[in-house]
Structure formats: structure tokens, C-alpha cells
Design a protein around this motif. Structure first.
Motif, PDB file in Angstrom:
ATOM      1  N   HIS A  22     -15.659 -45.903 -30.534  1.00 50.42           N
ATOM      2  CA  HIS A  22     -15.131 -46.061 -31.889  1.00 50.42           C
ATOM      3  C   HIS A  22     -16.176 -46.581 -32.867  1.00 50.42           C
ATOM      4  CE1 HIS A  22     -11.299 -45.179 -30.183  1.00 50.42           C
ATOM      5  NE2 HIS A  22     -11.502 -46.108 -29.264  1.00 50.42           N
ATOM      6  N   LYS A  23     -17.264 -47.074 -32.325  1.00 51.15           N
ATOM      7  CA  LYS A  23     -18.247 -47.682 -33.231  1.00 51.15           C
ATOM      8  C   LYS A  23     -19.332 -46.710 -33.685  1.00 51.15           C
ATOM      9  CE  LYS A  23     -18.154 -52.603 -32.167  1.00 51.15           C
ATOM     10  NZ  LYS A  23     -18.999 -53.656 -31.582  1.00 51.15           N
ATOM     11  N   CYS A  24     -19.540 -45.637 -32.926  1.00 58.62           N
ATOM     12  CA  CYS A  24     -20.652 -44.755 -33.275  1.00 58.62           C
ATOM     13  C   CYS A  24     -20.383 -44.044 -34.602  1.00 58.62           C
ATOM     14  CB  CYS A  24     -20.889 -43.724 -32.168  1.00 58.62           C
ATOM     15  SG  CYS A  24     -22.178 -42.546 -32.612  1.00 58.62           S
ATOM     16  N   LEU A  25     -21.358 -44.156 -35.532  1.00 62.97           N
ATOM     17  CA  LEU A  25     -21.211 -43.530 -36.840  1.00 62.97           C
ATOM     18  C   LEU A  25     -21.953 -42.205 -36.927  1.00 62.97           C
ATOM     19  CD1 LEU A  25     -21.811 -46.575 -39.183  1.00 62.97           C
ATOM     20  CD2 LEU A  25     -19.649 -45.494 -38.653  1.00 62.97           C
ATOM     21  N   GLY A  26     -22.650 -41.861 -35.864  1.00 65.07           N
ATOM     22  CA  GLY A  26     -23.407 -40.616 -35.901  1.00 65.07           C
ATOM     23  C   GLY A  26     -24.653 -40.686 -36.749  1.00 65.07           C
ATOM     24  N   CYS A  27     -25.234 -41.848 -36.868  1.00 64.98           N
ATOM     25  CA  CYS A  27     -26.408 -41.984 -37.740  1.00 64.98           C
ATOM     26  C   CYS A  27     -27.673 -41.435 -37.091  1.00 64.98           C
ATOM     27  CB  CYS A  27     -26.619 -43.445 -38.099  1.00 64.98           C
ATOM     28  SG  CYS A  27     -27.155 -44.435 -36.692  1.00 64.98           S
ATOM     29  N   LYS A  28     -27.657 -41.284 -35.804  1.00 64.48           N
ATOM     30  CA  LYS A  28     -28.784 -40.732 -35.048  1.00 64.48           C
ATOM     31  C   LYS A  28     -29.998 -41.655 -34.992  1.00 64.48           C
ATOM     32  CE  LYS A  28     -27.145 -36.109 -35.769  1.00 64.48           C
ATOM     33  NZ  LYS A  28     -27.369 -34.766 -35.320  1.00 64.48           N
ATOM     34  N   SER A  29     -29.791 -42.925 -35.298  1.00 66.56           N
ATOM     35  CA  SER A  29     -30.899 -43.873 -35.150  1.00 66.56           C
ATOM     36  C   SER A  29     -31.397 -43.899 -33.716  1.00 66.56           C
ATOM     37  CB  SER A  29     -30.455 -45.278 -35.540  1.00 66.56           C
ATOM     38  OG  SER A  29     -30.016 -45.302 -36.865  1.00 66.56           O
ATOM     39  N   CYS A  30     -30.453 -43.771 -32.762  1.00 65.63           N
ATOM     40  CA  CYS A  30     -30.849 -43.810 -31.351  1.00 65.63           C
ATOM     41  C   CYS A  30     -31.771 -42.633 -31.025  1.00 65.63           C
ATOM     42  CB  CYS A  30     -29.626 -43.803 -30.442  1.00 65.63           C
ATOM     43  SG  CYS A  30     -28.422 -42.505 -30.810  1.00 65.63           S
ATOM     44  N   GLU A  31     -31.501 -41.493 -31.642  1.00 63.54           N
ATOM     45  CA  GLU A  31     -32.358 -40.332 -31.385  1.00 63.54           C
ATOM     46  C   GLU A  31     -33.796 -40.625 -31.819  1.00 63.54           C
ATOM     47  OE1 GLU A  31     -31.114 -36.639 -33.083  1.00 63.54           O
ATOM     48  OE2 GLU A  31     -29.197 -36.578 -32.019  1.00 63.54           O
ATOM     49  N   SER A  65     -28.970 -37.100 -27.589  1.00 63.46           N
ATOM     50  CA  SER A  65     -28.541 -36.282 -28.725  1.00 63.46           C
ATOM     51  C   SER A  65     -27.143 -36.710 -29.126  1.00 63.46           C
ATOM     52  CB  SER A  65     -28.496 -34.797 -28.339  1.00 63.46           C
ATOM     53  OG  SER A  65     -29.787 -34.345 -28.045  1.00 63.46           O
ATOM     54  N   VAL A  66     -26.947 -36.834 -30.413  1.00 63.67           N
ATOM     55  CA  VAL A  66     -25.630 -37.248 -30.889  1.00 63.67           C
ATOM     56  C   VAL A  66     -24.835 -36.002 -31.265  1.00 63.67           C
ATOM     57  CG1 VAL A  66     -24.380 -38.679 -32.544  1.00 63.67           C
ATOM     58  CG2 VAL A  66     -26.647 -39.376 -31.747  1.00 63.67           C
ATOM     59  N   PHE A  67     -23.688 -35.861 -30.648  1.00 65.01           N
ATOM     60  CA  PHE A  67     -22.806 -34.741 -30.959  1.00 65.01           C
ATOM     61  C   PHE A  67     -21.571 -35.275 -31.651  1.00 65.01           C
ATOM     62  CE2 PHE A  67     -25.365 -33.418 -27.402  1.00 65.01           C
ATOM     63  CZ  PHE A  67     -25.740 -32.122 -27.748  1.00 65.01           C
ATOM     64  N   ILE A 114     -20.599 -38.815 -30.510  1.00 65.10           N
ATOM     65  CA  ILE A 114     -20.927 -39.228 -29.147  1.00 65.10           C
ATOM     66  C   ILE A 114     -22.411 -39.050 -28.876  1.00 65.10           C
ATOM     67  CG2 ILE A 114     -20.312 -38.979 -26.709  1.00 65.10           C
ATOM     68  CD1 ILE A 114     -17.935 -37.257 -27.683  1.00 65.10           C
ATOM     69  N   PRO A 115     -23.108 -40.138 -28.691  1.00 72.55           N
ATOM     70  CA  PRO A 115     -24.497 -40.009 -28.273  1.00 72.55           C
ATOM     71  C   PRO A 115     -24.522 -39.666 -26.785  1.00 72.55           C
ATOM     72  CG  PRO A 115     -23.925 -42.319 -28.575  1.00 72.55           C
ATOM     73  CD  PRO A 115     -22.686 -41.526 -28.868  1.00 72.55           C
ATOM     74  N   VAL A 116     -25.120 -38.541 -26.455  1.00 73.48           N
ATOM     75  CA  VAL A 116     -25.106 -38.100 -25.058  1.00 73.48           C
ATOM     76  C   VAL A 116     -26.492 -38.263 -24.456  1.00 73.48           C
ATOM     77  CG1 VAL A 116     -24.718 -36.132 -23.521  1.00 73.48           C
ATOM     78  CG2 VAL A 116     -23.285 -36.432 -25.553  1.00 73.48           C
ATOM     79  N   SER A 172     -31.700 -50.004 -31.280  1.00 70.35           N
ATOM     80  CA  SER A 172     -31.755 -49.405 -32.614  1.00 70.35           C
ATOM     81  C   SER A 172     -30.375 -49.159 -33.195  1.00 70.35           C
ATOM     82  CB  SER A 172     -32.500 -48.075 -32.555  1.00 70.35           C
ATOM     83  OG  SER A 172     -31.684 -47.119 -31.918  1.00 70.35           O
ATOM     84  N   CYS A 173     -29.353 -49.248 -32.382  1.00 62.65           N
ATOM     85  CA  CYS A 173     -28.018 -48.864 -32.868  1.00 62.65           C
ATOM     86  C   CYS A 173     -27.498 -49.903 -33.864  1.00 62.65           C
ATOM     87  CB  CYS A 173     -27.051 -48.725 -31.700  1.00 62.65           C
ATOM     88  SG  CYS A 173     -25.390 -48.281 -32.252  1.00 62.65           S
ATOM     89  N   PRO A 174     -27.328 -49.515 -35.133  1.00 65.85           N
ATOM     90  CA  PRO A 174     -26.941 -50.513 -36.144  1.00 65.85           C
ATOM     91  C   PRO A 174     -25.509 -51.002 -35.985  1.00 65.85           C
ATOM     92  CG  PRO A 174     -27.073 -48.337 -37.126  1.00 65.85           C
ATOM     93  CD  PRO A 174     -27.535 -48.189 -35.706  1.00 65.85           C
ATOM     94  N   THR A 175     -24.670 -50.254 -35.283  1.00 67.69           N
ATOM     95  CA  THR A 175     -23.274 -50.679 -35.165  1.00 67.69           C
ATOM     96  C   THR A 175     -22.980 -51.302 -33.809  1.00 67.69           C
ATOM     97  OG1 THR A 175     -22.561 -48.568 -34.257  1.00 67.69           O
ATOM     98  CG2 THR A 175     -22.566 -48.761 -36.655  1.00 67.69           C
ATOM     99  N   SER A 176     -24.011 -51.420 -32.966  1.00 65.77           N
ATOM    100  CA  SER A 176     -23.818 -51.897 -31.596  1.00 65.77           C
ATOM    101  C   SER A 176     -22.829 -51.033 -30.826  1.00 65.77           C
ATOM    102  CB  SER A 176     -23.357 -53.354 -31.544  1.00 65.77           C
ATOM    103  OG  SER A 176     -24.228 -54.157 -32.274  1.00 65.77           O
ATOM    104  N   ALA A 177     -22.775 -49.755 -31.158  1.00 66.95           N
ATOM    105  CA  ALA A 177     -21.925 -48.841 -30.386  1.00 66.95           C
ATOM    106  C   ALA A 177     -22.453 -48.742 -28.963  1.00 66.95           C
ATOM    107  CB  ALA A 177     -21.901 -47.466 -31.040  1.00 66.95           C
ATOM    108  N   LEU A 178     -23.763 -48.830 -28.822  1.00 69.08           N
ATOM    109  CA  LEU A 178     -24.367 -48.783 -27.499  1.00 69.08           C
ATOM    110  C   LEU A 178     -24.626 -50.202 -27.029  1.00 69.08           C
ATOM    111  CD1 LEU A 178     -27.040 -45.985 -28.123  1.00 69.08           C
ATOM    112  CD2 LEU A 178     -24.864 -45.752 -26.924  1.00 69.08           C
ATOM    113  N   PHE A 179     -24.307 -50.467 -25.772  1.00 69.13           N
ATOM    114  CA  PHE A 179     -24.687 -51.771 -25.222  1.00 69.13           C
ATOM    115  C   PHE A 179     -25.103 -51.614 -23.771  1.00 69.13           C
ATOM    116  CE2 PHE A 179     -20.519 -52.523 -23.231  1.00 69.13           C
ATOM    117  CZ  PHE A 179     -19.699 -51.687 -23.986  1.00 69.13           C
TER     118      PHE A 179
HETATM  119  S1  SF4 Z   1     -24.933 -44.560 -30.857  1.00 72.45           S
HETATM  120 FE1  SF4 Z   1     -25.480 -45.977 -32.481  1.00 72.45          FE
HETATM  121  S2  SF4 Z   1     -27.495 -45.306 -33.081  1.00 72.45           S
HETATM  122 FE2  SF4 Z   1     -26.644 -43.631 -31.930  1.00 72.45          FE
HETATM  123  S3  SF4 Z   1     -25.693 -42.347 -33.474  1.00 72.45           S
HETATM  124 FE3  SF4 Z   1     -24.119 -43.719 -32.751  1.00 72.45          FE
HETATM  125  S4  SF4 Z   1     -24.179 -45.391 -34.221  1.00 72.45           S
HETATM  126 FE4  SF4 Z   1     -26.080 -44.294 -34.468  1.00 72.45          FE
END
Ligand code: SF4
Ligand code: SF4
Ligand code: SF4
Ligand code: SF4
Lengths: 144, 644
Positions: A11-20, A48-50, A57-59, A135-142
Motif C-alpha cells: 500500500h505504500k509504494c507510489l511507483g516513483c521508481k527511486s528503487c530502480e 522493475s516497478v510495475f 509493485i516493485p518486482v 532509497s524508497c521515500p515511502t518505506s514501502a520496502l523494508f
Molecule cells: S518501492 Fe519505494 S522506491 Fe520503489 S517505486 Fe515503490 S515507492 Fe518508489
């Protein structure tokens, strides 16, 4: 013994692709954003974020318990580090048959910069905490 | 706190470190905390390759392999990065120019008797500008001349064709370059509006064309809006003269009513200063138990009242919250630009009243006293009275004023400064040019701009200017950059003994000036342009600004205005080092244009460098290469490497 994995709060991933970007920079030769995007060949990211209708979803490699890529690899390039649970590709042994790419159920193996071997998430072998997590600004990844 | 309480990495100003500790104890989060919380900052934004100009977006260009290389409309990283940058120029030029417009408007009101509180016309400057504008002054009263000047100047904003007047002050070669590129501004507003049009979705898709249009708007700022703000402020409030003052949070007085004027335009601040001297209000202050009324400035408003009235400076951009955190500020009165929205929340933690005054800049839940020039002193008195009455609400347990304050000399202008070099009464740039030719001074560098929490507060400015004066570069400063030097004692004449190289020291000693000259607020960067014109005119060091051994830097830049300034500096032939990079690294072509190709067009280019020691090296190399090209003597005294 650490069997840490990367988890996702869907629910936290915004799809910003910072992780990519972070992943690509970490696997570049310079390891620095501005230099990395000017490298030739460009570094390859391993995540890759889909997006679906409702979620992003960052896959990346899940480091499966029963890894299909490991079973499928005919050159013995893929192995499991029993102490950390990581599935590792040895580029020296990889012959570029792409069988692993075909069998990975989530499609997270990539062809490397040179086009010769398979690469995937190595949980940032040189880092204590994977850079996608950092790098994830929303802490979607931990990572735990 | 995420920055691990290592406050020394955040600021090299001891008052900042003290107030950071106080803020932490009182659990108030301020700019550095917000910066930590913002991390990681978006890398696409950092590279300048995200776009939300239209509703098909937002789009981002992925700089790595197997990713989209074009926005939905087809814009690539060159177009997106250059549009983003150009829009900053437009906003920066708009801010400076609207400030200039307000001053011109006040001048018109004052001249026609409608704003009778503005009375201190500088007649000499008025007449010299009037003559430049082609006004026949002989038969006119001062008020009529002022009204004519104001009207002609106001016409500059809406002018649709021709060339803006003050741009013609530039050396011939600069004008030729601008004309041949088609970037001589026709009118101030026109170029800003056109730039916004060009960067609308689906208009200009040639990154070079976009950037040139940015230069056009920037010239309309530096040689238009900003120059108007400077010149007409001199007319309205008097041309600055060298003046002593003091700076840093220690200028706040524990026993007095403290008012901080923060923002940019002198129209308001000059009146608050006047009102604070009102007998009745001072009597009231005494009744309330205060010893008197103390007005201090923040950011460029500080520079305006410092340059002309010698009022104390409380601090620069990153100190605005810290001033409130001293717990000793009764009123912080603000107008426009660089006022952190955070102030309204932080003020609520103390007795401090934040008062907004410009109808262009209101804050939520904040008292607004609309400032109108026709009732200037009345409004100002109301503000001062609010402060006086608020004195009794001060919470003694929360008061902690750092004791640091530093003496300084400011008030230098392009007219008065360099005359000093030749003795007080010779109005010529000859001595400056001679000092450069003989190699006593290596060259001149303008160090300007904001603060930015990405860079240790004041460290960028101070490291750079110390390096430069050590290597015999005369430094001229404006804005928050100048305040940094003021607080560090670099604007005292004695600073020459401690910090300046031998050649520069000799000059400073002979004339009694500091090695760094404070030339005013950010709009007063136009004074630096004029100084460059004068150096060209005086002769011997190039007949084009780009040949002069001069350079500029903005080591802690933050605002869009800083981008506009750097654009007009480069367009005027001045090599400019900008830091942190203004989100342009995502486009190789744009970067190449800014850092290399522009040399062919303007004789100057940008460099992006965050390390101030390296910035100094870039500037020294540039100045030396210009000296070589002019076949000047080598500098008189070589500097020693590695003085700590
Ligand atoms: S997992 Fe985090 S860094 Fe990656 S796209 Fe989602 S919000 Fe952005
Ligand atoms: S590459 Fe695919 S199959 Fe192999 S471990 Fe990772 S997710 Fe599992
Ligand atoms: S753990 Fe490292 S290698 Fe794996 S996806 Fe994240 S950044 Fe990439
Ligand atoms: S202008 Fe183009 S790049 Fe920008 S948001 Fe619209 S479609 Fe995307």
C-alpha cells in the motif's frame, strides 16, 4: 546467520521508481548517480516497478526457497548461499543460455551490460542494507 | 533526529548550532529536520528529468537501460530538463522584476504626493537617471522629474518592442552578442510571459532555443527588473554610503522590543525603521517594561536597511526560524520572497507574532496587515505597536539570545566603491583597473546567493571567499552570501590583515576598505553588472565583460532567483560557478550547452561544483586565463599553498 529478506508494503509504494535508479547506480562501476547515467554501457538495474489498476509493485528476485532458476541452470552458475538464503549467479560460470530467464516465474533475471551473462538482484552484496530499501521515500520496502 | 545531533555538520555559525540545540530541546522541528525527513530526495527530480507541465503527465525519463526515454508527448530529457530550468529563470526574473515594479510604483506615488511618507529622494541620482532616460530636467521640479522617471520605468515592464533601456548600458560587445542571438529583451514582462508560453506543452522543443529564451528573460531581469529595483531604491531611500553595523542573532536585545523585518522590499522595512523611532511608541515600550525598540533585518530586507541605514542584521536565510527560536522576537514582519512557510507554525511555539504585509504573500492563520504605500507610516506604526504590546507576553523561560554579533562595514556601490581605491575624491575606476593590470589584485569575483541545507550553512560561502581573498581576488558580495561574511568578521577592514593575500592587503590598507565589499541585496547584483561596465569603460583589461579577469559564484544557491541571476551573469560574459547544480545533470546535451557551448556565444559559461575549495580553483584558473589572454603581468605576489 542472517536470512534477511526484502519485504514490500504494497500500500505504500507510489511507483516513483527511486528503487530502480538506486539499484542501477549501485551496480554501476562509478556508484554515483551522475557518473552512472553517463557510463557506457549503461548499468543494468535489477528491480522493475510495475503497476496494476490499484497498486504499484516493485518486482525483484525473491530469492525463492525452491528456486526454479537454480534447478534450471545447466552450467551450475546459480547457487544458493545456505547461510544467507541468497540465490547467487556466478558470472564466470554463466554461459548466457537464458534458461533461467525463461523459468523465473516473475521474470526478474536480466541480461547484463555486456549482453553475455545473466544478472539479478544480489541483495546488494556489498551493502549491509540493500540500496532499494534505503532509497524508497515511502518505506514501502523494508529489510529484515 | 536523523542528523544524529551532529549540528556542526549543519552549520558553521555558532549561533545556529546553539539554536539548533534549543530547538531540539523544545521539540521544534526546523529546516534541517525537514531536510532529513525529506531524504531520500527524488533522483529524477535531482536530475531534472521529471515533468508535470501537462495533464498527460507526470512523466519521468528513466536514465538507465530498458526504460522509457521520452515523455508521453515525446519530450526527451533535453527538452524536459531545459524547460524545467527555463521556468525557474522565468519565476526568478518575475520575482525580481515585480519587486522592481513595486519600487517604481512607490516612486510614482511619492512623486505625485500620494505616498507622502517617502520623502528622502536622492536628487543627484534622480537627475542622473532622468538624464539617461532623456528627460529634460531644467524646468522641472524634483517631484515632476521623479514622476517622469517612474512613468518611463513602469513602461519598461509592458514594453512590446524595441530594447529595454538599461540593457543599453552594457558594453557594445555584449549588446552585439545579444542582438545577434535575438535575445535583446523588448520588455520585461513580455520576455517572462513568452518564456512561460514557450515551455507550455508542445511549444518549444529545441532545448537550445528554450535556453536562449531563458537568457532573454534573465537579461530582462539583471539589466531590467533588478537594475530598476536598485536604481529606484537609491532614488527613493538614498544611495548607500559605507556604513558600520553589526550582524548575527546577537543583535537581538534582551531588554528591548525586538522586531525583525524579513523579506525583500525596502518600501516596508524603511517605514518600520522610521516608525520604531516614534516617540510615543518608545514611551509605550518603556511603559511595558522594555528599554526601547530594536529593529533588525533578515535576508535581503536586512541588506536593504543595512546598506542605507546601518541597521543590524539578524541573519541569513537559514536563520529565519532560529531567530524566532531565540524566544525574544516580538514581531517578525514579512513581505515577499524566501519566507519559509514553516514560520507560522514555529512562531506559535513562542509569543512571536508573524505579520504578513504583502497581498501577494499571505500565510494561513497569520495576521495580515496589508501594506499600502499611501498609508505607509501609519501601517508601519500599527505593526510596531503590535510588537510593543506583545513584549509583555514574552516567556522569559524560553528566551535565549546567542551572544555572537560581529562588526562590519557595508554600503558599497558601483558608484562609490572603486573611487575609494584612488582616494576619496577621484571618481574613476582607473585605480581598480591599474591594480588589476599591475597584478596587485588578481581579479574580481562576485560571490552571491542563498543558503541551502544541502550544504553546511555558511561553509560554502566562507570557504570560497577566504580562498579567493587569500589569492588576491577582490570579492564583492550581495544577499545572504554577504551576510555570511559579515557574521564571520570578513567585512571588517581588519579582515584584510588576517585573510587577504599580500597584494589585496596592500590595497585594503592604503584605502581602508575590507577585502570583501558588501554591495547590497540580491537585486543589487545589478551593481556588479555596472561595476563590470565601468571596468570595461576605464580600459586596459578588455573591451568586453567576458575578457575581464572576473568571475561569479553562488555556492549555496537555493531560490529560482539565483538561477535567473546566474543566467544573466553568464549572458553578460561572467563565468559563473553554481552550486548545488540546479537539476540539470539528467541531460548531457543541456549540460554541454551550459558548460561549454555558451562560451562561443557569450564568452562565458557555467560550471557546477559543490566543493568550495574546487570552486575557488576554477575561479582562479579562469581569472588567470583571462589575465594571460590580456597579456597582463603575472600577479605580484604568489600565494602560499595550504594555509589552513
Ligand atoms: S518501492 Fe519505494 S522506491 Fe520503489 S517505486 Fe515503490 S515507492 Fe518508489
Ligand atoms: S531469479 Fe526468479 S526463480 Fe530465481 S530465485 Fe529469483 S525470483 Fe526465484
Ligand atoms: S537488493 Fe540491491 S540488487 Fe536487489 S533489487 Fe534491491 S537494489 Fe537491486
Ligand atoms: S509535457 Fe510531455 S513530458 Fe511533460 S508531463 Fe506532459 S506529456 Fe509528460
Amino acid at each position: 546467520m542472517s536470512m534477511k529478506k526484502i519485504y514490500l508494503n504494497l500500500h505504500k509504494c507510489l511507483g516513483c521508481k527511486s528503487c530502480e535508479i538506486a539499484c542501477g547506480v549501485e551496480h554501476s562501476s562509478s556508484k554515483e548517480l551522475f557518473s552512472a547515467i553517463n557510463e557506457f554501457p549503461l548499468p543494468i538495474k535489477r528491480v522493475s516497478v510495475f503497476s496494476t489498476v490499484s497498486h504499484c509493485i516493485p518486482v525483484r528476485c525473491l530469492h525463492c526457497e525452491d528456486a526454479l532458476c537454480l534447478f534450471a541452470c545447466k552450467s551450475g552458475a546459480i547457487s544458493k548461499d545456505e547461510s544467507t538464503g541468497r540465490i547467487i549467479i556466478d558470472s564466470e560460470k554463466c554461459i548466457g543460455c537464458w534458461t533461467c530467464i525463461m523459468v523465473c516465474p516473475i521474470g526478474t533475471i536480466y541480461i547484463d551490460e555486456t549482453g553475455k551473462t545473466a544478472v539479478k538482484c544480489d541483495l546488494c552484496a556489498e551493502k549491509e542494507i540493500p540500496v532499494c530499501v534505503l532509497s524508497c521515500p515511502t518505506s514501502a520496502l523494508f529489510y529484515k | 533526529m536523523a542528523h544524529n545531533n551532529n549540528f556542526k555538520n549543519l552549520s558553521i555559525d555558532p549561533t545556529a548550532v546553539k539554536m539548533l540545540k534549543k530547538a531540539e530541546k523544545e521539540e521544534i522541528s526546523i529546516v534541517w529536520d525537514r531536510y532529513e525527513n525529506m531524504k531520500p530526495q527524488c533522483r529524477f527530480g535531482e536530475l531534472g528529468i521529471c515533468c508535470s507541465i501537462c495533464n498527460m503527465g507526470p512523466c519521468r525519463i528513466k536514465p538507465l537501460k530498458d526504460s522509457a526515454q521520452k515523455g508521453i508527448c515525446g519530450a526527451d530529457s533535453d527538452v524536459i530538463a531545459s524547460r524545467n530550468l527555463a521556468r525557474r529563470v522565468a519565476a526568478g526574473a518575475a520575482a525580481h522584476s515585480d519587486h522592481g515594479r513595486d519600487i517604481a510604483h512607490t516612486l510614482l506615488l511619492a512623486a505625485s504626493g500620494k505616498a507622502s511618507d517617502y520623502t528622502t529622494f536622492d536628487a543627484d541620482k534622480l537627475i542622473s537617471i532622468a538624464e539617461e532616460l532623456g528627460i529634460k530636467c531644467e524646468s522641472l521640479s524634483i517631484n515632476d522629474i521623479a514622476a517622469n522617471v517612474a512613468e518611463i520605468i513602469l513602461g519598461q515592464f509592458g514594453s512590446q518592442s524595441g530594447e529595454i533601456i538599461f540593457a543599453k548600458r552594457a558594453p557594445k560587445k555584449q549588446i552585439e552578442r545579444w542582438r545577434s542571438q535575438g535575445i535583446m529583451p523588448r520588455g520585461i514582462d513580455r520576455e517572462i510571459v513568452e518564456l512561460l508560453h514557450r515551455t507550455h506543452v508542445g511549444v518549444d522543443s529545441d532545448y537550445k532555443n528554450i535556453i536562449y529564451s531563458g537568457f532573454k528573460a534573465a537579461i530582462a531581469d539583471g539589466w531590467g527588473g533588478s537594475m530598476i529595483a536598485t536604481e529606484l531604491s537609491d532614488i527613493l531611500f538614498g544611495s548607500p554610503k559605507p556604513i558600520r553595523a553589526s550582524a548575527n542573532l546577537g543583535v537581538l536585545e534582551e531588554k528591548m522590543v525586538n522586531i525583525i523585518v524579513h523579506g525583500h522590499e525596502p518600501t516596508l522595512s524603511a517605514m518600520v525603521v522610521k516608525a520604531s523611532k516614534d516617540e510615543e511608541l518608545n514611551r509605550l515600550a518603556k511603559e511595558k517594561g522594555a528599554k526601547g525598540i530594536n529593529v533588525a533585518g533578515m535576508c535581503c530586507t536586512a541588506n536593504e536597511i543595512l546598506m542605507r541605514q546601518g541597521l543590524p542584521v539578524a541573519g541569513n536565510f537559514l536563520q529565519q526560524e532560529l531567530a524566532v527560536i531565540t524566544g525574544a522576537v516580538e514581531v517578525m514582519v514579512v513581505d515577499v520572497q524566501c519566507i519559509m512557510p514553516a514560520l507560522s507554525e514555529i512562531a506559535k511555539c513562542y509569543h512571536t507574532k508573524l505579520i504578513t504585509t504583502s497581498d501577494k504573500a499571505k500565510f494561513k492563520d497569520t495576521e495580515h496587515i496589508s501594506f499600502d504605500e499611501e498609508n505607509a507610516i501609519k501601517t508601519a506604526k500599527r505593526i510596531v505597536k503590535t510588537a510593543v504590546e506583545n513584549f509583555q507576553n514574552r516567556r522569559k523561560d524560553l528566551v535565549n539570545i546567542p551572544n555572537e554579533k560581529m562588526e562590519l562595514v557595508a554600503g558599497f556601490t558601483s558608484e562609490n566603491t572603486f573611487h575609494f581605491l584612488g582616494g576619496r575624491f577621484r571618481a574613476t575606476y582607473r585605480p581598480l583597473n591599474d591594480a588589476i593590470i599591475s597584478g596587485r589584485i588578481r581579479g574580481v569575483a562576485g560571490v552571491v546567493g542563498c543558503n541551502n541545507p544541502k550544504i553546511c550553512h555558511d561553509y560554502g560561502h566562507l570557504t570560497l571567499v577566504k580562498e579567493l581573498i587569500r589569492k588576491d581576488v577582490l570579492v564583492i558580495q550581495t544577499g545572504c552570501s554577504a551576510i555570511a561574511s559579515a557574521k564571520a568578521g570578513l567585512l571588517k577592514p581588519e579582515a584584510a590583515f588576517k585573510y587577504a593575500g599580500k597584494g589585496l592587503r596592500e590595497i585594503c590598507e592604503a584605502v581602508g576598505i575590507p577585502p570583501i565589499l558588501h554591495m547590497g541585496s540580491c537585486v543589487d547584483n545589478s551593481r556588479i553588472l555596472i561595476a563590470c561596465c565601468e571596468m570595461v569603460k576605464e580600459g586596459g583589461i578588455g573591451d568586453d565583460i567576458s575578457q575581464l579577469p572576473v568571475a561569479a559564484a553562488a555556492p549555496e544557491a537555493m531560490s529560482e532567483k539565483a538561477v535567473a541571476i546566474s543566467f544573466y551573469a553568464v549572458a553578460s560574459g561572467i563565468f559563473t560557478v553554481y552550486s548545488p547544480q540546479p537539476n540539470v545533470l539528467g541531460s548531457k546535451n543541456l549540460l554541454n550547452l551550459l558548460c561549454n557551448e555558451l562560451n562561443k556565444i557569450f564568452g562565458a559559461s557555467f560550471a557546477f561544483e559543490e566543493n568550495p575549495v574546487k570552486t575557488a580553483e576554477l575561479i582562479i584558473d579562469h581569472i588567470d586565463s583571462k589575465r594571460n589572454a590580456l597579456k597582463l603581468n603575472p600577479v605580484m605576489y604568489e600565494y602560499e599553498e595550504n594555509i589552513p
